[in-house]
Scaffold this motif. Sequence first.
Motif, PDB file in Angstrom:
ATOM      1  N   GLU A   1       0.512  -1.036  -0.018  1.00 53.00           N
ATOM      2  CA  GLU A   1      -0.293  -0.071  -0.009  1.00 53.00           C
ATOM      3  C   GLU A   1       1.050   1.451   0.085  1.00 53.00           C
ATOM      4  OE1 GLU A   1      -2.630  -0.406   3.684  1.00 53.00           O
ATOM      5  OE2 GLU A   1      -3.635  -2.033   2.486  1.00 53.00           O
TER       6      GLU A   1
ATOM      7  N   LEU B   1       3.946   1.852  -1.731  1.00 48.90           N
ATOM      8  CA  LEU B   1       5.136   1.508  -2.810  1.00 48.90           C
ATOM      9  C   LEU B   1       5.617   2.865  -3.319  1.00 48.90           C
ATOM     10  CD1 LEU B   1       3.473  -1.116  -4.990  1.00 48.90           C
ATOM     11  CD2 LEU B   1       5.514  -1.448  -3.672  1.00 48.90           C
TER      12      LEU B   1
ATOM     13  N   GLY C   1      -2.629  -2.328  -5.619  1.00 46.26           N
ATOM     14  CA  GLY C   1      -1.924  -1.630  -4.378  1.00 46.26           C
ATOM     15  C   GLY C   1      -2.496  -2.040  -3.058  1.00 46.26           C
ATOM     16  N   ARG C   2      -3.283  -3.088  -3.139  1.00 39.89           N
ATOM     17  CA  ARG C   2      -3.820  -3.888  -1.868  1.00 39.89           C
ATOM     18  C   ARG C   2      -4.123  -5.128  -2.310  1.00 39.89           C
ATOM     19  NH1 ARG C   2      -7.945  -0.279  -3.285  1.00 39.89           N
ATOM     20  NH2 ARG C   2      -9.877  -1.304  -3.551  1.00 39.89           N
TER      21      ARG C   2
ATOM     22  N   SER D   1      -2.718   1.477  -8.576  1.00 40.69           N
ATOM     23  CA  SER D   1      -1.841   2.057  -7.647  1.00 40.69           C
ATOM     24  C   SER D   1      -0.888   3.328  -8.258  1.00 40.69           C
ATOM     25  CB  SER D   1      -0.761   0.832  -7.270  1.00 40.69           C
ATOM     26  OG  SER D   1       0.200   1.478  -6.384  1.00 40.69           O
TER      27      SER D   1
ATOM     28  N   TYR E   1       1.948   4.014  -7.826  1.00 41.30           N
ATOM     29  CA  TYR E   1       3.233   3.351  -8.190  1.00 41.30           C
ATOM     30  C   TYR E   1       3.407   3.535  -9.773  1.00 41.30           C
ATOM     31  CZ  TYR E   1       6.946   0.320  -8.631  1.00 41.30           C
ATOM     32  OH  TYR E   1       8.205  -0.326  -9.266  1.00 41.30           O
TER      33      TYR E   1
END
Length: 575
Positions: free
Chosen positions: A111, A113, A204-205, A265, A267
């Motif tokens: 979560e 990154l 992202g999770r 995400s 990222y």
Amino acid sequence: MVGNPALYLGFDLSTQQLKGLAINSDLRPEHEVKFDFDADARGFNVTKGVLTNEVENEVFAPISMWLEAIDGVLQKFREDGMDFGRVRGISGAGMQHGSIYWSEQGERALEQLDSSASLQAQLGDAFSHPYSPNWQDASTQEQCGAFDQCLGDESRLAQVTGSKAHHRFTGPQILRFRTKYPDKYEHTSRISLVSSFLASIFLGRVAPFDISDVCGMNLYDIRAGAWSEELLSLTANSSDINELKHKLGAADIFEDGGAFLGNISPYFVERYGFNSSCAIIPSTGDNPSTILALPLRPMDAIVSLGTSTTFLMSTPHYKPNPVVHFMNHPTTPGLYMFMRLCYKNGGLAREHVRDSLSPPSDSSKPWETFDRISSSTPPLGQSSDPISCMKIGLFFPRPEIVPNVRAGTWRFLYDPTARTATAANESAWKQPEGDARAIVESQLLSLRLRSRDLVESPTGVNAHLPPQPRRVYLVGGGSRNAAIAKIAGEVLGGVEGVFRLDVGENACALGAAYKAVWSVERKPGQSFEELIGARWDEDRFAEKIAEGYQEGIFERYGMAVEGLGLVEKYVLKRQ
């Protein structure tokens, strides 16, 4: 979007490669890349994508290698000139059954990154166990026995979960993991499948399981649409069953295979330039994704003629038994995916017979002799009398799972009138020439035997025909063999014929990309088949290569199905 048309990404995380495919709204591929684990990964020393522990029959893959591959594939997309800002949706496919064990620290790292560092650098230690068991793993014999007995027997387990217990299935694997590594299990925060792991990275999770892939665990009650409390209890043992439910994310399975899980995400937005509104759609298993590469109608069948022989069909009927697999359809409620596998003796067995024949005059045509003999041999090796003895063989150069028999070759003469079979001597069965057609017939008869309760008689002007698929689609290397295609139509039927489906080597990634298109662009209530079917260019991907149902021949093979069942039972009893 006129000057900046949308793209959709489909990924396929398989044993040996991570493949990526970008298509546009018209379903046309624009970019295609791959990351080969043996060739491109660094420092993992894998062979064909896996590591092995032969003492315990373990086959597994380093999860960090997959993290390196995700960044690697995206870099290859960038080098290919792809504009990540055009991507509106991402879905994926993962090899079925594999499990990934996240730690609490790993969840937090996912979560948070940092786009300046690689996935591998930040998530290499994100797991309570650094490896994921591969579908070739055979270390769970004891656990499979416990699963088969948990609900009474293997038939009851198949009725509930769609399959009997198998070594590779996630439930038995989790049970063994908990027993072998109790501390690691205790420190596991969440458990992902390979498909949901792929979605998790982009989301992202930790992402939920897909409605189809969850059926490959031996834990999910398909008809009830809920986890089996008895099987969860077996897997958790003395542990808290609610703790296992939390690890599995039990409350988060979406019935909608095209559900919006969330945006990509940050990222990937910061590191690669994705649009922040890019949607992440549930990833599914590799086999369910393959069925999405063709907008199958109910009663259409896909036969994959590769290293293994795989039979896939979309059906409204849920009729599981221990020798097949049933799963929820990945996009369409009310449909199921039926799968029958010849796990070890598909293309390799055909090649074994091919290589026993006289070599062809042209070495560039290795199947020439095989094709000529199999085409010139009459169905079942019979004379013109359809009730004369039929030649039926079993050809297993390796031990087989369905039927569960040792390696060997058995040749029989089956009397369809008396319904008896006797071993064929060399005078009655000329070897090896007599094997060429017989091995193709044997494999296809096995598929017909295990699918016959699922097919129906066609409707309309063809309502008088016997039950059979509407169409038979062939994929894989064997689909290019005209002799095999002809026999496939004779044995399996196909009201509209036999077709070769040519989607290259990226059927799984293509099916995932199609799912992303459908999820983002569908209208309310619009099914996957409706949207993709309207855009799918059949002339581009499918070619009719053989006739299907042929009156008289199809019925003759119907009698041979009974003969195959008889000889399988004969061999099983004498092991």
